[in-house]
Design a protein around this motif. Structure first.
Motif, PDB file in Angstrom:
ATOM      1  N   CYS A 526       0.822  -1.216   0.000  1.00 13.68           N
ATOM      2  CA  CYS A 526       0.000   0.000   0.000  1.00 13.68           C
ATOM      3  C   CYS A 526       0.851   1.258   0.000  1.00 13.68           C
ATOM      4  N   LEU A 527       1.957   1.230   0.743  1.00 12.63           N
ATOM      5  CA  LEU A 527       2.701   2.452   1.024  1.00 12.63           C
ATOM      6  C   LEU A 527       3.900   2.681   0.118  1.00 12.63           C
ATOM      7  N   MET A 528       4.400   1.624  -0.518  1.00 13.09           N
ATOM      8  CA  MET A 528       5.605   1.758  -1.328  1.00 13.09           C
ATOM      9  C   MET A 528       5.339   1.259  -2.731  1.00 13.09           C
ATOM     10  N   ASP A 529       6.098   1.804  -3.703  1.00 17.73           N
ATOM     11  CA  ASP A 529       6.018   1.233  -5.036  1.00 17.73           C
ATOM     12  C   ASP A 529       6.729  -0.112  -5.045  1.00 17.73           C
ATOM     13  N   MET A 530       6.320  -0.989  -5.959  1.00 20.33           N
ATOM     14  CA  MET A 530       6.796  -2.368  -5.971  1.00 20.33           C
ATOM     15  C   MET A 530       8.315  -2.458  -6.104  1.00 20.33           C
ATOM     16  N   PHE A 531       8.898  -1.639  -6.952  1.00 17.57           N
ATOM     17  CA  PHE A 531      10.317  -1.768  -7.220  1.00 17.57           C
ATOM     18  C   PHE A 531      11.165  -1.341  -6.025  1.00 17.57           C
ATOM     19  N   SER A 532      10.728  -0.308  -5.303  1.00 18.65           N
ATOM     20  CA  SER A 532      11.438   0.079  -4.079  1.00 18.65           C
ATOM     21  C   SER A 532      11.338  -1.021  -3.035  1.00 18.65           C
ATOM     22  N   ALA A 533      10.153  -1.614  -2.927  1.00 21.07           N
ATOM     23  CA  ALA A 533       9.964  -2.696  -1.954  1.00 21.07           C
ATOM     24  C   ALA A 533      10.843  -3.897  -2.298  1.00 21.07           C
ATOM     25  N   ILE A 534      10.943  -4.215  -3.582  1.00 16.79           N
ATOM     26  CA  ILE A 534      11.788  -5.344  -3.994  1.00 16.79           C
ATOM     27  C   ILE A 534      13.240  -5.074  -3.637  1.00 16.79           C
ATOM     28  N   LEU A 535      13.712  -3.879  -3.932  1.00 17.72           N
ATOM     29  CA  LEU A 535      15.117  -3.552  -3.715  1.00 17.72           C
ATOM     30  C   LEU A 535      15.479  -3.499  -2.229  1.00 17.72           C
ATOM     31  N   ILE A 536      14.551  -3.023  -1.396  1.00 19.14           N
ATOM     32  CA  ILE A 536      14.878  -2.784   0.009  1.00 19.14           C
ATOM     33  C   ILE A 536      14.393  -3.895   0.928  1.00 19.14           C
ATOM     34  N   VAL A 537      13.148  -4.331   0.731  1.00 20.32           N
ATOM     35  CA  VAL A 537      12.529  -5.248   1.700  1.00 20.32           C
ATOM     36  C   VAL A 537      12.853  -6.713   1.406  1.00 20.32           C
ATOM     37  N   SER A 538      12.884  -7.090   0.111  1.00 12.67           N
ATOM     38  CA  SER A 538      13.072  -8.512  -0.201  1.00 12.67           C
ATOM     39  C   SER A 538      14.391  -9.084   0.311  1.00 12.67           C
ATOM     40  N   PRO A 539      15.523  -8.362   0.253  1.00 15.48           N
ATOM     41  CA  PRO A 539      16.752  -8.945   0.816  1.00 15.48           C
ATOM     42  C   PRO A 539      16.679  -9.160   2.314  1.00 15.48           C
ATOM     43  N   LEU A 540      15.767  -8.467   2.994  1.00 14.27           N
ATOM     44  CA  LEU A 540      15.614  -8.648   4.434  1.00 14.27           C
ATOM     45  C   LEU A 540      14.711  -9.835   4.755  1.00 14.27           C
ATOM     46  N   LEU A 541      13.618  -9.973   3.981  1.00 12.90           N
ATOM     47  CA  LEU A 541      12.635 -11.011   4.287  1.00 12.90           C
ATOM     48  C   LEU A 541      13.018 -12.381   3.748  1.00 12.90           C
ATOM     49  N   LEU A 542      13.707 -12.430   2.603  1.00 14.51           N
ATOM     50  CA  LEU A 542      14.004 -13.731   1.999  1.00 14.51           C
ATOM     51  C   LEU A 542      14.877 -14.608   2.902  1.00 14.51           C
ATOM     52  N   PRO A 543      15.982 -14.108   3.457  1.00 12.69           N
ATOM     53  CA  PRO A 543      16.752 -14.955   4.395  1.00 12.69           C
ATOM     54  C   PRO A 543      15.930 -15.368   5.611  1.00 12.69           C
ATOM     55  N   LEU A 544      15.063 -14.474   6.072  1.00 12.12           N
ATOM     56  CA  LEU A 544      14.211 -14.794   7.220  1.00 12.12           C
ATOM     57  C   LEU A 544      13.251 -15.926   6.866  1.00 12.12           C
ATOM     58  N   ALA A 545      12.672 -15.869   5.658  1.00  8.91           N
ATOM     59  CA  ALA A 545      11.767 -16.933   5.216  1.00  8.91           C
ATOM     60  C   ALA A 545      12.504 -18.257   5.098  1.00  8.91           C
ATOM     61  N   GLU A 546      13.709 -18.223   4.558  1.00  7.43           N
ATOM     62  CA  GLU A 546      14.486 -19.450   4.413  1.00  7.43           C
ATOM     63  C   GLU A 546      14.854 -20.041   5.768  1.00  7.43           C
ATOM     64  N   SER A 547      15.031 -19.174   6.777  1.00 11.82           N
ATOM     65  CA  SER A 547      15.345 -19.682   8.120  1.00 11.82           C
ATOM     66  C   SER A 547      14.167 -20.445   8.718  1.00 11.82           C
ATOM     67  N   PHE A 548      12.954 -20.199   8.215  1.00  9.45           N
ATOM     68  CA  PHE A 548      11.770 -20.942   8.663  1.00  9.45           C
ATOM     69  C   PHE A 548      11.489 -22.135   7.742  1.00  9.45           C
ATOM     70  N   GLY A 549      12.397 -22.436   6.837  1.00 12.35           N
ATOM     71  CA  GLY A 549      12.239 -23.591   5.969  1.00 12.35           C
ATOM     72  C   GLY A 549      11.351 -23.360   4.759  1.00 12.35           C
ATOM     73  N   ILE A 550      11.087 -22.114   4.413  1.00 10.03           N
ATOM     74  CA  ILE A 550      10.233 -21.801   3.261  1.00 10.03           C
ATOM     75  C   ILE A 550      11.106 -21.693   2.015  1.00 10.03           C
ATOM     76  N   PRO A 551      10.830 -22.475   0.956  1.00 10.68           N
ATOM     77  CA  PRO A 551      11.648 -22.425  -0.265  1.00 10.68           C
ATOM     78  C   PRO A 551      11.723 -21.015  -0.832  1.00 10.68           C
ATOM     79  N   SER A 552      12.851 -20.683  -1.421  1.00 13.57           N
ATOM     80  CA  SER A 552      13.076 -19.321  -1.906  1.00 13.57           C
ATOM     81  C   SER A 552      12.101 -18.940  -3.023  1.00 13.57           C
ATOM     82  N   VAL A 553      11.746 -19.893  -3.889  1.00 13.49           N
ATOM     83  CA  VAL A 553      10.805 -19.593  -4.964  1.00 13.49           C
ATOM     84  C   VAL A 553       9.428 -19.282  -4.396  1.00 13.49           C
ATOM     85  N   GLN A 554       8.978 -20.111  -3.439  1.00 14.57           N
ATOM     86  CA  GLN A 554       7.679 -19.866  -2.827  1.00 14.57           C
ATOM     87  C   GLN A 554       7.666 -18.520  -2.111  1.00 14.57           C
ATOM     88  N   ALA A 555       8.743 -18.222  -1.389  1.00 14.47           N
ATOM     89  CA  ALA A 555       8.818 -16.935  -0.689  1.00 14.47           C
ATOM     90  C   ALA A 555       8.778 -15.777  -1.685  1.00 14.47           C
TER      91      ALA A 555
END
Length: 619
Positions: A526-555
């Motif tokens: 809602c608050l950010m454009d998609m490309f800014s969110a991808i560049l900033i937020v995804s590198p933070l959440l993807l390792p966190l998701a993988e630490s919970f056993g969630i495949p990187s593609v699914q995440a």
């Protein structure tokens, strides 16, 4: 007279923006003559257009607001809230004017030049001019009866408060122009520090007040700008970021395509193109239930796949597809809601720029081809869900019979209109034109088609149609500009990092983590454009998701789906605002219309979240 001058200038700028990218492309790619600073020139003319369009939009009172919430209030209550909103409007506009003026006189900003005669400072000057024009128009605006809409008390109080909270900008102007310091202007510096301290103590109450005023009729771009101003004030007074971020987003090449696609769609929607499209779609798909919905969803999906921007799809195709759907028996509200809800589905299909950027940003964790494969089934499910809801709303009892002759006649009568999206896809997909150049081509094609081929308009009438579309573009661009300040603050305050740390500390269940991740990403969408969110937020959440056993593609697929649905999430999803402009409908009605589609998109999101097979079946 002034209105005609403003419309003439804005129409001339549209002509420049439509022609310039293609002329520069021809000179550089065909004649092989390099044009220095070509992109810089084009994007600054887009910025100039955005400022002029903002003035025109304000003049016509077309900036988006939630004023319909006050319609049922007694006249006296409406008058009170109107005066309060006028006061806050003048306060925020004054602050924005002084903040942008401070950056204008900053000798370290806007020092680039191009074509020997232009500087970036020359173009940026139109931003403070735009805000100042809005201040003057607000103070002088009259009702139909000739009475002033803004009382003298609101004018004086609004200007005073705006000056009061802008002393950091005033002192900045004094510093840049005269070398003034806290020793020479101690009172101004004390007032400035007092506002920073006050905003720190009452940050959240002030933000709540701004949100409340949004429902009372305060234009939404001012609500967003006001929240940004409060947020930056309490964090140390870095309010100069707001005009700089507005400048940055309005000189972004992808954003620059939005007004051109808007105008192209507006021209076609006012011409006979809609009727021709109706005949084609009705003859091809109208003979079975939901056939037109199938076509509409496919078209929006296909278009947003290649443009990579869902809002562009709504602006460029919304009016046309709405005519097609209503011509096939759907209500106007259902048709517009379907188009709005389908605008971001294409971001899940190859060659989506969002998927490519996500894979590039996280190339150590996910491969782009695997992400394309993983997103394919979820994308199909999302499209089928929209088609299913659309078919449910199909209440047409009589349908035309299938007729090959009617299909042939309809196709022959619509060849130029059908060639337009084909040309756009060929030019864009083959890399011949980028998004801005395709948008320029679309405007010229639509103008020539409606004016000289179909003769729906005379030349002067076509110019009037273009002028009438400018407020739509201006409103969208100013919301994007205001929202960019909040996006910057979110990133600068490291809110994603803080949230990640909190989740790591207190959440241990993958099930709970996935729910929290979905909620968080919907808010980010809602608050950010998609490309800014991808560049900033995804590198933070993807390792966190993988630490919970969630495949990187699914995440990755969950991430992209959440952001695409975030565009539609009430009450501040960007596609809701864009739809309100594109269809001229109050925001509450837009939200009410898209809710059934939104709910089914959430259902698909939950399926993808908790059924890993949907993202791994094609791997």
């Amino acid at each position: 007279m002034l209105k005609k001058i403003e419309d003439g200038i804005s129409t001339a700028l549209v002509a420049i923006l439509a022609v310039m990218p293609l002329v520069l492309k021809f000179i550089q790619s065909v004649l092989h003559v390099p044009v220095p600073s070509a992109d810089l020139a084009v994007l600054h003319f887009v910025f100039l257009f955005a400022c002029i369009a903002g003035i025109v939009t304000w003049r016509d009172d077309r900036h988006l607001s939630l004023a319909s919430f006050t319609e049922k209030f007694p006249p006296l209550v409406q008058a009170i809230f109107r005066e309060i909103c006028n006061t806050v409007t003048l306060c925020i506009l004054t602050a924005l004017f002084l903040t942008s003026l401070c950056q204008l006189v900053n000798p370290l900003q806007f020092i680039e030049s191009f074509w020997a005669i232009f500087t970036t400072r020359f173009f940026f000057v139109f931003l403070p001019v735009c805000y100042l024009a809005m201040v003057i128009m607000t103070a002088c605006r009259k009702s139909e009866s000739g009475e002033k809409k803004c009382s003298l008390l609101s004018i004086v109080l609004g200007l005073f408060l705006g000056l009061l909270i802008s002393q950091s900008s005033v002192t900045g102007i004094a510093w840049y122009m005269f070398g003034a310091t806290d020793e020479t202007l101690p009172i101004l510096y004390k007032i400035s520090n007092g506002w920073f301290h006050f905003s720190t103590l009452l940050c959240w109450p002030l933000i709540v007040i701004m949100v409340f005023l949004a429902f009372m009729g305060l234009p939404l771009f001012l609500v967003l700008a006001g929240i940004s101003y409060i947020a930056f004030s309490q964090s140390g007074g870095y309010v100069d970021v707001i005009p700089l971020e507005t400048y940055r987003i309005l000189t972004d090449r992808n954003i620059a395509a939005i007004p051109l696609f808007t105008i192209a769609g507006y021209i076609l929607s006012q011409s006979s193109a809609g009727q021709r499209y109706v005949k084609v779609f009705s003859s091809l798909f109208g003979w079975f239930r939901g056939g037109t919905v199938v076509a509409a969803v496919i078209v929006t999906t296909f278009f947003s796949t290649f443009t990579g921007v869902s809002g562009v799809t709504i602006l460029a195709l919304g009016s046309l597809l709405s005519v097609v759907l209503t011509g096939s028996g759907y209500s106007k509200n259902t048709a517009e809601s379907l188009v709005t809800s389908s605008g971001a589905i294409g971001l899940l299909f190859p060659p989506s720029a969002a998927i490519i950027m996500y894979a590039t940003t996280n190339y150590f964790s996910v491969d782009v081809i695997e992400l394309f494969k993983g997103a394919l089934l979820p994308g199909v499910l999302m499209a089928l869900a929209m088609i299913g809801v659309g078919i449910f709303f199909d209440r047409q009892k009589t349908r035309p019979q299938f007729s090959g002759r009617e299909i042939g006649n309809a196709l022959l009568g619509c060849i130029p209109e059908l060639l337009m999206p084909i040309f756009i896809c060929i030019l864009y997909f083959n890399g011949i034109f980028d998004l801005l150049e395709v948008a320029s081509f679309a405007v010229i094609y639509a103008f020539v088609l409606s004016t000289f081929v179909r003769r729906d308009f005379s030349f002067s009438e076509s110019c009037e149609v273009i002028a009438s579309s400018v407020p739509v573009s201006g409103g969208v661009l100013f919301i994007l500009g205001a929202a960019s300040g909040i996006s910057y603050f979110i990133l600068d305050a490291q809110l994603p990092v803080l949230l990640t740390d909190y989740i790591t500390q207190y959440v241990h269940s993958p099930f709970i983590f996935l729910i929290l991740m979905n909620i968080f990403l919907l808010v980010i969408g809602c608050l950010m454009d998609m490309f800014s969110a991808i560049l900033i937020v995804s590198p933070l959440l993807l390792p966190l998701a993988e630490s919970f056993g969630i495949p990187s593609v699914q995440a990755g697929v969950i991430f992209l789906m959440n952001l695409s649905i975030g565009f539609l999430t009430p009450p501040v999803g960007m596609d809701l605002f864009i739809s309100s402009y594109a269809f001229g409908k109050p925001l509450p009605k837009v939200i009410k219309g898209v809710l059934p589609f939104f709910v089914f998109q959430l259902v698909v999101l939950l399926m993808v979240t908790y059924i890993p097979w949907l993202t791994s079946a094609l791997l």
